[in-house]
Design an enzyme around this catalytic site. Sequence first.
Site, short mmCIF file in Angstrom:
data_model
loop_
_atom_site.label_atom_id
_atom_site.label_comp_id
_atom_site.label_asym_id
_atom_site.label_seq_id
_atom_site.Cartn_x
_atom_site.Cartn_y
_atom_site.Cartn_z
N HIS B 54 0.77 -1.14 -0.03
CA HIS B 54 -0.08 0.13 -0.01
C HIS B 54 0.88 1.32 -0.14
O HIS B 54 0.49 2.36 0.34
CB HIS B 54 -0.81 0.07 0.96
CG HIS B 54 -1.79 -1.36 1.43
ND1 HIS B 54 -2.67 -1.68 0.50
CD2 HIS B 54 -1.75 -2.10 2.26
CE1 HIS B 54 -3.02 -2.62 0.94
NE2 HIS B 54 -2.73 -3.02 1.92
N HIS B 213 -6.96 -4.65 -1.39
CA HIS B 213 -6.46 -5.76 -1.71
C HIS B 213 -6.86 -6.55 -2.96
O HIS B 213 -6.99 -7.56 -3.23
CB HIS B 213 -6.41 -6.65 -0.60
CG HIS B 213 -5.85 -6.04 0.66
ND1 HIS B 213 -6.78 -5.55 1.52
CD2 HIS B 213 -4.75 -5.83 1.17
CE1 HIS B 213 -6.31 -5.24 2.62
NE2 HIS B 213 -4.85 -5.23 2.46
#
Lengths: 322, 322
Positions: B54, B213
């Site tokens: 991330h 995700h």
Amino acid sequence: MKKLIKDKTQFLSDMLDGLTISNKQIEVISDTVVVRKNKKEKGVAIVSGGGSGHEPAHAGYVAEGMLDAAVCGEVFTSPTPDKILSAIKAVDNGDGVLLVVKNYAGDVMNFEMAQEMAEMEDIQVETVVVKDDVAVSDETQRRGVAGTVFVHKVAGYLADKGESLATIKEKLEQLLPTIKSIGMALTPPLVPTTGQYGFDIDDESMEIGIGIHGEKGLARKKIESVDLIVERLIAELLKEVKAKQLIVMVNGMGATPLSELNIVTKYVSQQLDDKQKDVKLWLVGDYMTSLDMEGVSLTFVPYSEAVYEALTTSTSSPYFNI
Amino acid sequence: MKKLIKDKTQFLSDMLDGLTISNKQIEVISDTVVVRKNKKEKGVAIVSGGGSGHEPAHAGYVAEGMLDAAVCGEVFTSPTPDKILSAIKAVDNGDGVLLVVKNYAGDVMNFEMAQEMAEMEDIQVETVVVKDDVAVSDETQRRGVAGTVFVHKVAGYLADKGESLATIKEKLEQLLPTIKSIGMALTPPLVPTTGQYGFDIDDESMEIGIGIHGEKGLARKKIESVDLIVERLIAELLKEVKAKQLIVMVNGMGATPLSELNIVTKYVSQQLDDKQKDVKLWLVGDYMTSLDMEGVSLTFVPYSEAVYEALTTSTSSPYFNI
């Protein structure tokens, strides 16, 4: 087309509208010229530009301590002389204007025409041309790539120090031949204005020595481990960079995640260590992109106290982070 | 695999090595915990973390005015309690530690275990859980996504102001339910540790309401013009956000070029104008990504003077640019 766009004819204007909504220090004049809202009252004005598709270059560098104006052409297309002239006239305050131009035929020609037109209106103008891409062997033909951002920053710093147009040009002419870059790509850019990919490449291959418009590079190779890719890039750069102390930019091409730029940084650092090179400053991020191309470029500049100070002095650009 | 990596088992360690080479204010302890080199001598310490992939979250936000530590799990995998405990012990200076956790089962469980272990060592610990993703209708199940970055910034600001652990937790608990996000993707992330794409999608489709995700969202649709995409996202957000004055984040998912984030910004601004909403602050860039996923998320927070001040106070993170 897998793009967040409305209409291909509006790509540039929509992008500039969005940029100036979030970045309150800049505004658009003459449709495609980005200038600072607070015009500099004295000192040399720095103008750059070129085709769009390289964001944050060039408009994102219009900021205190960097550019006074960026002239934005359509995607991968040189801006026209009249727009460049608008930029020059908008930012000149009597101390003269320096044009920072990347070495592409269209850019060089159009900025030169604009310079002549401005001189006829008694504005002092000088030009420096960036040719940092070592993937092209003929030095006169070398493309201007990510190293251009260093020139923006140093030029803006010198202007803020109150240096004259002649002095800034002279100092940059000394710096320019020492800036060396080389890039590579895993995937081509998807050009929004045509809907076409910049080049064809299969799933197993990469292009070494690519330009920022997807121009052909030194070699098409099977994809390798990042340490081997870095080795290839460094080998080309170190043919020309002899300094022991360096400033290094690891530049993302637009679609490369920061995680991978960090991984590249590790191997650049490790391999430069092995060659007894000492990196005094790192810049890691998206500085000069090629739309949504995946890949990376490296730029090396010999360290000097003067260049270090110029690069690390603060700017109000949100995109020049060190 | 079209990735700049050496070996999938080294993705995390190589990334952290590279990050700490270019960012001199941070270092890695206990293999996967990123901390500030200059430990804060007083004030509540702020710890966050979660799976990697991330970036710049979470390690890039370890900086003055934001996080004191980030615990980095493997790609899309929660960090283990022992690593979280290491982080807590490394940064606690006696004033207590606040954990900022995204609402995923593994993260919540492991941070909770670490909190219990730390409390047994007489360290004061509190936790806030971020659940900003409105794409999930059941509020208790909502994922923590880009809005988490606002929580990092506000928490760091309150800690620097000298607020107590109890006060910071209380203020954040008031802020948290007002932060609303939603994302979309054109392409899936390519997960380096498996070599697999996060999901399958054809060339004509997009996923609305995706998680960071690559989790399934609200709907799979044919790709639309960006203004229609923005309309869908805003419609979901405005079901819950009633304030007239907003702070807006336009967050890139990792492979989205800045040009397209700017274009998204234009249409968000235009449509919010039409709905008589007033945006007081824009954040546009890659804040909470999903590897090399192409897409964008929007986060809305009601404007208040206090939140505005917390978000605009300077931090030394190179990745939080406003």
